[in-house]
Write a protein that holds these residues in place. Structure first.
Motif, mmCIF file in Angstrom:
data_model
loop_
_atom_site.group_PDB
_atom_site.id
_atom_site.type_symbol
_atom_site.label_atom_id
_atom_site.label_comp_id
_atom_site.label_asym_id
_atom_site.label_seq_id
_atom_site.Cartn_x
_atom_site.Cartn_y
_atom_site.Cartn_z
ATOM 1 N N TYR A 45 0.846 -1.205 0.000
ATOM 2 C CA TYR A 45 0.000 0.000 0.000
ATOM 3 C C TYR A 45 0.876 1.249 0.000
ATOM 4 O O TYR A 45 0.660 2.179 -0.794
ATOM 5 C CB TYR A 45 -0.906 -0.026 1.228
ATOM 6 N N GLU A 67 -9.513 10.152 -4.747
ATOM 7 C CA GLU A 67 -9.175 9.425 -3.526
ATOM 8 C C GLU A 67 -10.125 8.249 -3.308
ATOM 9 O O GLU A 67 -9.705 7.166 -2.883
ATOM 10 C CB GLU A 67 -9.218 10.377 -2.333
ATOM 11 N N GLU A 68 -11.397 8.461 -3.619
ATOM 12 C CA GLU A 68 -12.379 7.388 -3.458
ATOM 13 C C GLU A 68 -12.072 6.217 -4.390
ATOM 14 O O GLU A 68 -12.086 5.052 -3.972
ATOM 15 C CB GLU A 68 -13.777 7.941 -3.765
ATOM 16 N N GLN A 71 -8.967 4.218 -3.331
ATOM 17 C CA GLN A 71 -9.245 3.238 -2.281
ATOM 18 C C GLN A 71 -9.906 1.989 -2.864
ATOM 19 O O GLN A 71 -9.607 0.871 -2.456
ATOM 20 C CB GLN A 71 -10.148 3.860 -1.215
#
Length: 203
Positions: A45, A67-68, A71
């Motif tokens: 990660y 960013e969403e 993820q």
């Protein structure tokens, strides 16, 4: 013969220095993740999160959406790590391909939603949106960019595409192109200057 603890002993009498363990590669980390290693995923990660966000940001532009989606991609990496095959390419390339694909899917989904709203608005009001001028301008801009890209050398063009459009670092692009990092940086700089001049940016 002097003991190793003798202050006068030279380095050659102390034996070889302990080797420093090399950081695990993305390939090794991904293989460990495929076996369910949580610790390996944490390290993977940290290694790929930045490049993943960079690729997605280039496509979506919107920080919150980027960013969403980033993820979502990292969750997908965790879930599908077993599908990676090292003989087919680098782990970083595999991860960034997932990121690019997920970002494009988000754009297409948003466009489809917008199209549905446009059609609904047209049915309800009887006044269709006039998108002709915007569509023509967009296509002309795309054609100009393609024309200007065609004026670059092959290495300039590949360097620009990998770093500017796909979010790779210069070092990653150099590995993919099998070229020295300074060469890629120079070709990238020259390519962007030529594109700027061809597109008339800043003139």
């Amino acid at each position: 013969m002097r003991e190793p603890t003798d202050p006068g002993s030279g380095p050659e009498e102390w034996g070889p220095a302990p080797a420093v363990a090399a950081a695990p590669t993305a390939e090794r980390l991904l293989a460990a993740v495929a076996k369910g290693d949580d610790g390996a995923f944490d390290r993977l990660y940290d290694l790929v999160a930045g490049p993943v966000l960079g690729v997605i940001r280039q496509i979506l532009r919107d920080a919150a959406q980027s960013e969403e989606v980033a993820q979502e991609v990292l969750v997908e990496v965790w879930r599908t790590a077993t599908k990676y095959r090292e003989e087919r390419g680098r782990a970083m390339t595999w991860v960034l391909t997932l990121a690019h694909r997920r970002a494009v899917d988000r754009v297409r989904s948003a466009q489809a939603s917008s199209d549905r709203e446009t059609r609904a608005y047209s049915r309800d009001t009887g006044r269709p949106f006039d998108e002709v001028a915007e569509t023509v301008a967009s296509r002309m801009e795309q054609q100009q960019v393609r024309r200007c890209m065609s004026t670059l050398t092959e290495l300039q063009r590949e360097s620009v595409v990998l770093t500017y459009y796909r979010g790779y670092s210069c070092r990653e692009a150099a590995e993919l192109l099998d070229a020295p990092v300074p060469t890629v940086k120079t070709r990238l700089r020259d390519g962007l200057i030529r594109l700027r001049d061809c597109l008339g940016v800043g003139s």
